[in-house]
Scaffold this active site. Sequence first.
Site, mmCIF file in Angstrom:
data_model
loop_
_atom_site.group_PDB
_atom_site.id
_atom_site.type_symbol
_atom_site.label_atom_id
_atom_site.label_comp_id
_atom_site.label_asym_id
_atom_site.label_seq_id
_atom_site.Cartn_x
_atom_site.Cartn_y
_atom_site.Cartn_z
ATOM 1 C CE LYS A 5 36.101 33.675 37.779
ATOM 2 N NZ LYS A 5 36.937 33.868 36.556
ATOM 3 C CG ASN B 229 38.629 32.441 29.892
ATOM 4 O OD1 ASN B 229 37.603 33.120 30.291
ATOM 5 N ND2 ASN B 229 39.894 32.904 29.775
ATOM 6 C CB CYS C 158 37.576 40.616 34.390
ATOM 7 S SG CYS C 158 36.630 39.159 33.695
ATOM 8 C CG ASN D 27 43.457 38.341 33.524
ATOM 9 O OD1 ASN D 27 43.044 37.417 32.701
ATOM 10 N ND2 ASN D 27 43.023 38.898 34.525
ATOM 11 N N GLY E 56 51.112 32.837 32.434
ATOM 12 C CA GLY E 56 50.858 32.823 31.089
ATOM 13 C C GLY E 56 51.868 31.971 30.399
ATOM 14 N N GLY E 57 51.169 30.994 29.859
ATOM 15 C CA GLY E 57 52.048 30.378 28.734
ATOM 16 C C GLY E 57 52.845 29.077 29.350
HETATM 17 O O1 LIG Z 1 35.766 35.550 32.310
HETATM 18 C C1 LIG Z 1 36.345 35.268 33.309
HETATM 19 O O2 LIG Z 1 35.776 34.973 34.537
HETATM 20 C C2 LIG Z 1 37.869 35.777 33.604
HETATM 21 N N1 LIG Z 1 38.622 35.357 32.498
HETATM 22 C C3 LIG Z 1 39.980 35.663 32.244
HETATM 23 O O3 LIG Z 1 40.777 35.002 31.375
HETATM 24 N N2 LIG Z 1 40.449 36.506 33.313
HETATM 25 C C4 LIG Z 1 39.858 37.001 34.132
HETATM 26 O O4 LIG Z 1 40.352 37.879 35.109
HETATM 27 C C5 LIG Z 1 38.661 36.581 34.359
HETATM 28 I I1 LIG Z 1 37.253 37.306 35.778
#
Ligand SMILES: O=C(O)c1[nH]c(=O)[nH]c(=O)c1I
Length: 308
Positions: free
Chosen positions: A45, A69, A127, A190, A246-247
């Site tokens: 992470k 998310n 992010c 991402n 991705g995907g």
């Molecule tokens: O919300 C998050 O922790 C997060 N969620 C994502 O979908 N990509 C990212 O790089 C991160 I740092």
Amino acid sequence: IDLSADLFGQSLQSPLLNASGVHCQTKEELNDLANTSNLGAMVTKSATLQAREGNPNPRYHDLANGSINSMGLPNLGYDFYLDYVLEDQQKPTILSVAALSAADAITLLKKLQASDYQGPTELNLSCPNIVGEPQLAYDFEATDQVLSEVFSFYTKPLGVKLPPYFDLVHFDQIAKVLNKYPLTHVNTINSVGNGLWVDVEKEQVVTKAKGGFGGLGGAMVLPTALANVRALRQRLNPSIKVLGTGGVTTGADVFAHILCGADLVSVGTQVMKEGLGVYDRLAAELKEIMAAKGYQTLDDFRGQLKEL
Ligand SMILES: O=C(O)c1[nH]c(=O)[nH]c(=O)c1I
């Protein structure tokens, strides 16, 4: 059929990784990954200088065709993940790091440069869920500045995690910046930032932070992921590897990522849906496709996508 792949000089039994953020935040989760068959390598992470709680719940929501998310970068902090990667690893591991500002990124990478860690690191420039913070890699000038300062002192293996781009001119612009630096890899994509899901029955959003806006993953982002893998592979120096993310939900999706030029392929949302057993299924499905097509190794078809 041989699924072996290479991670910056380390030989992997499979080209499959976890997507950073999925099942890789705690020691238990990381140990699960280390013991997952057909997972070739693992990513932590994204770590920040200080540990973070992240955004309030609900912050992850499963969707029929993917996920949304807004985790908010919850993590146990740089020191925890540095200790973890300094232990000898059962499985090759990429340390993912993130920062809430360019200054923090420099501070974190200076500490990493001074540490005993010699392994691969991935700087997360994408992010989408930090309240009030932009995704750095959508600002080409800022990205160039950060990388210029980082590579004025950082001498260890370093790649970057990129957001999806949606304009061919943007592929040109980010590639022009990245080709200036001795990066080991780019990891693309991402999540697709700032999507929104509506629960029609309740007439409300499904995640709490940012009014319900969050990063999209899973099947719905596959075409965007494949486009970014292909476009960046076509534009980046051959010395810069491409990790496709991705995907991915099937072996055919893994095959497609590699056909577009991916050296390795990460899986996120599907792990949340199916568990870590997904890697055995994806490896088996990929082998089946390769056998049917007469391919022995991943190099036999990597980057060989045909145009009409
Ligand atoms: O919300 C998050 O922790 C997060 N969620 C994502 O979908 N990509 C990212 O790089 C991160 I740092």
